[in-house]
Design a protein around this motif. Sequence first.
Motif, PDB file in Angstrom:
ATOM      1  N   ALA A   1       0.811  -1.069   0.029  1.00 54.70           N
ATOM      2  CA  ALA A   1       0.068   0.192  -0.112  1.00 54.70           C
ATOM      3  C   ALA A   1       0.846   1.373   0.026  1.00 54.70           C
ATOM      4  N   ALA A   2       2.006   1.105   0.672  1.00 55.50           N
ATOM      5  CA  ALA A   2       2.965   2.326   0.762  1.00 55.50           C
ATOM      6  C   ALA A   2       3.427   2.640  -0.731  1.00 55.50           C
ATOM      7  N   VAL A   3       3.648   1.246  -1.280  1.00 53.18           N
ATOM      8  CA  VAL A   3       4.255   1.827  -2.468  1.00 53.18           C
ATOM      9  C   VAL A   3       3.316   2.277  -3.590  1.00 53.18           C
ATOM     10  N   VAL A   4       1.952   1.889  -3.457  1.00 58.19           N
ATOM     11  CA  VAL A   4       0.911   2.468  -4.465  1.00 58.19           C
ATOM     12  C   VAL A   4       0.803   3.794  -4.115  1.00 58.19           C
ATOM     13  N   THR A   5       1.032   4.216  -2.823  1.00 65.91           N
ATOM     14  CA  THR A   5       0.770   5.723  -2.302  1.00 65.91           C
ATOM     15  C   THR A   5       1.838   6.516  -2.996  1.00 65.91           C
ATOM     16  N   LEU A   6       3.083   5.974  -3.076  1.00 67.64           N
ATOM     17  CA  LEU A   6       4.106   6.876  -3.548  1.00 67.64           C
ATOM     18  C   LEU A   6       3.937   6.976  -5.145  1.00 67.64           C
ATOM     19  N   ILE A   7       3.517   5.892  -5.701  1.00 63.34           N
ATOM     20  CA  ILE A   7       3.134   6.146  -7.253  1.00 63.34           C
ATOM     21  C   ILE A   7       1.906   6.976  -7.435  1.00 63.34           C
TER      22      ILE A   7
ATOM     23  N   LEU B   1      11.767  15.806   0.111  1.00 64.49           N
ATOM     24  CA  LEU B   1      11.864  15.954   1.696  1.00 64.49           C
ATOM     25  C   LEU B   1      11.380  14.947   2.437  1.00 64.49           C
ATOM     26  N   TRP B   2      10.077  14.745   2.227  1.00 58.73           N
ATOM     27  CA  TRP B   2       9.301  13.777   3.050  1.00 58.73           C
ATOM     28  C   TRP B   2      10.107  12.311   3.096  1.00 58.73           C
ATOM     29  N   VAL B   3      10.168  11.850   1.714  1.00 62.09           N
ATOM     30  CA  VAL B   3      10.666  10.564   1.638  1.00 62.09           C
ATOM     31  C   VAL B   3      12.182  10.518   2.092  1.00 62.09           C
ATOM     32  N   VAL B   4      13.327  11.465   2.087  1.00 61.14           N
ATOM     33  CA  VAL B   4      14.505  11.268   2.516  1.00 61.14           C
ATOM     34  C   VAL B   4      14.569  11.439   3.907  1.00 61.14           C
ATOM     35  N   TYR B   5      13.766  12.359   4.618  1.00 64.75           N
ATOM     36  CA  TYR B   5      13.558  12.293   6.121  1.00 64.75           C
ATOM     37  C   TYR B   5      12.798  11.114   6.776  1.00 64.75           C
ATOM     38  N   SER B   6      12.096  10.691   5.898  1.00 62.67           N
ATOM     39  CA  SER B   6      11.551   9.301   6.223  1.00 62.67           C
ATOM     40  C   SER B   6      12.594   8.180   6.407  1.00 62.67           C
ATOM     41  N   ILE B   7      13.663   8.387   5.417  1.00 66.57           N
ATOM     42  CA  ILE B   7      14.691   7.095   5.351  1.00 66.57           C
ATOM     43  C   ILE B   7      15.600   7.564   6.836  1.00 66.57           C
ATOM     44  N   ALA B   8      15.795   8.712   6.829  1.00 67.24           N
ATOM     45  CA  ALA B   8      16.426   9.328   7.986  1.00 67.24           C
ATOM     46  C   ALA B   8      16.012   8.777   9.221  1.00 67.24           C
ATOM     47  N   GLY B   9      14.575   9.139   9.194  1.00 71.51           N
ATOM     48  CA  GLY B   9      13.913   8.667  10.446  1.00 71.51           C
ATOM     49  C   GLY B   9      13.683   7.177  10.851  1.00 71.51           C
ATOM     50  N   LEU B  10      13.606   6.350   9.826  1.00 72.62           N
ATOM     51  CA  LEU B  10      13.882   5.047   9.922  1.00 72.62           C
ATOM     52  C   LEU B  10      15.305   4.439  10.410  1.00 72.62           C
TER      53      LEU B  10
ATOM     54  N   TRP C   1      11.854   9.249  -7.826  1.00 77.41           N
ATOM     55  CA  TRP C   1      11.872   7.789  -8.073  1.00 77.41           C
ATOM     56  C   TRP C   1      13.142   6.837  -7.366  1.00 77.41           C
ATOM     57  N   LEU C   2      14.066   7.655  -7.412  1.00 68.80           N
ATOM     58  CA  LEU C   2      15.467   7.066  -6.728  1.00 68.80           C
ATOM     59  C   LEU C   2      15.280   7.020  -5.246  1.00 68.80           C
ATOM     60  N   LEU C   3      14.671   8.086  -4.609  1.00 69.19           N
ATOM     61  CA  LEU C   3      14.585   8.150  -3.091  1.00 69.19           C
ATOM     62  C   LEU C   3      13.606   7.212  -2.779  1.00 69.19           C
ATOM     63  N   ALA C   4      12.524   7.241  -3.571  1.00 65.96           N
ATOM     64  CA  ALA C   4      11.302   6.168  -3.089  1.00 65.96           C
ATOM     65  C   ALA C   4      11.815   4.797  -3.273  1.00 65.96           C
ATOM     66  N   PHE C   5      12.599   4.489  -4.174  1.00 66.52           N
ATOM     67  CA  PHE C   5      12.953   2.994  -4.291  1.00 66.52           C
ATOM     68  C   PHE C   5      13.952   2.639  -2.989  1.00 66.52           C
ATOM     69  N   VAL C   6      14.890   3.539  -2.600  1.00 69.18           N
ATOM     70  CA  VAL C   6      15.760   3.383  -1.378  1.00 69.18           C
ATOM     71  C   VAL C   6      14.786   3.446  -0.184  1.00 69.18           C
ATOM     72  N   LEU C   7      13.556   4.209  -0.194  1.00 72.59           N
ATOM     73  CA  LEU C   7      12.670   4.023   1.056  1.00 72.59           C
ATOM     74  C   LEU C   7      12.171   2.747   0.946  1.00 72.59           C
ATOM     75  N   VAL C   8      11.681   2.308   0.084  1.00 74.68           N
ATOM     76  CA  VAL C   8      11.171   0.983  -0.012  1.00 74.68           C
ATOM     77  C   VAL C   8      11.931  -0.182   0.428  1.00 74.68           C
ATOM     78  N   ILE C   9      13.419  -0.244  -0.092  1.00 81.21           N
ATOM     79  CA  ILE C   9      14.369  -1.081   0.571  1.00 81.21           C
ATOM     80  C   ILE C   9      14.501  -1.062   1.945  1.00 81.21           C
ATOM     81  N   VAL C  10      14.583   0.333   2.557  1.00 78.74           N
ATOM     82  CA  VAL C  10      14.656   0.413   3.961  1.00 78.74           C
ATOM     83  C   VAL C  10      13.586  -0.218   4.612  1.00 78.74           C
ATOM     84  N   LEU C  11      12.215   0.152   4.211  1.00 84.30           N
ATOM     85  CA  LEU C  11      10.916  -0.293   4.908  1.00 84.30           C
ATOM     86  C   LEU C  11      11.160  -1.836   4.757  1.00 84.30           C
ATOM     87  N   LEU C  12      11.491  -2.302   3.682  1.00 79.79           N
ATOM     88  CA  LEU C  12      11.555  -3.817   3.390  1.00 79.79           C
ATOM     89  C   LEU C  12      12.513  -4.745   4.539  1.00 79.79           C
TER      90      LEU C  12
END
Length: 331
Positions: free
Chosen positions: A21-27, A44-53, A169-180
């Motif tokens: 669902a998160a992937v669909v939301t990003l798309i 900024l939201w995506v990259v701060y999400s990565i840092a927050g994780l 798309w690069l930031l979103a891909f990295v976020l999904v990997i970290v979430l996974l």
Amino acid sequence: MTKSNMATRLYPRGQYGILAAAVVTLIVLSQVVTKSSSVNLLNLWVVYSIAGLGFFWIFALGGRFAFSQTFMMALGGYTTAYLDSLGLPFVVCVLGAVAVTGLGGVAVGLILWRTEHFYFALGTLAVAEIGAVVFGRTSTFTGVNGNITGVGYPRIFDYELRTDNEVFWLLAFVLVIVLLLTVWARRSSVSRQLDAVREIPVVARTVGVRVDSWRLRTLVFGSSIGGLSGALITHWQGFIGVDSFGLDLGIGLFLIVILGGLASHWGVLAGAAFYVLVPELLSGLQQYMSVFYGALLLIVILVFPGGLSGLFDRLAPKRRGTPRSREMEKS
């Protein structure tokens, strides 16, 4: 309670469904958000999400408050900028930044090996402050006064990502990997050991759990994720300065995790969205943002200690708790 029900409690169901669902939301967001300023906020939201994780791994999973996370972000940014100046490929620069920040996490963890709680936080704050001074004065590695410009754009397979839409798309891909990776950890047996390390470290030691080892691992992994986010920000913006990773951002990462809720990594996404959007919505009251964030922290701690994810969990049983479901759970 049956064995299957017990397993469900230990390993929360639906995690991969939420990830989908998160992937669909990003798309969807990538298609809906088209204004340049809005795309910038989205990134900024995506990259701060990565840092927050990354901070979530250290604080919520490892049970340690590390002010050094912004230092790791800066270290990752300066490392990737330095490697970029040597003409190395983008992927090599970013992986190098992750490796260096991982080693930085090892160094901090070993130096503060036996410290607990307040003393660990003070120790990492000292690391962050020392790092800020060193970065600001080491011109060979960090540029004049800690400022480096002209960092190369992200490049994937000879394709240069120049616009915010392409970088998304690069930031979103990295976020999904970290979430996974986080979902995997939360659904594995590692989660139980981390819960013990965080909640009852003394008891955990008596039953053979390597508390200090797990704390070091979460610190190293979380620091590496912080360095990754710092490297991505640097290539995306083409610039890095000491002020970009100050104490305000460290408090912001804490706010992101607390507001989202310590019990769930999904709350980090909501916390990061709040952290990015509120200053934009209240741009006319910028001078009062510190007061606003302080008041918000008090409200969350006193009224919603579980954050947004905790609030959702409190409401969920009311939707699921029918008499028949409770009867089945007892069987």
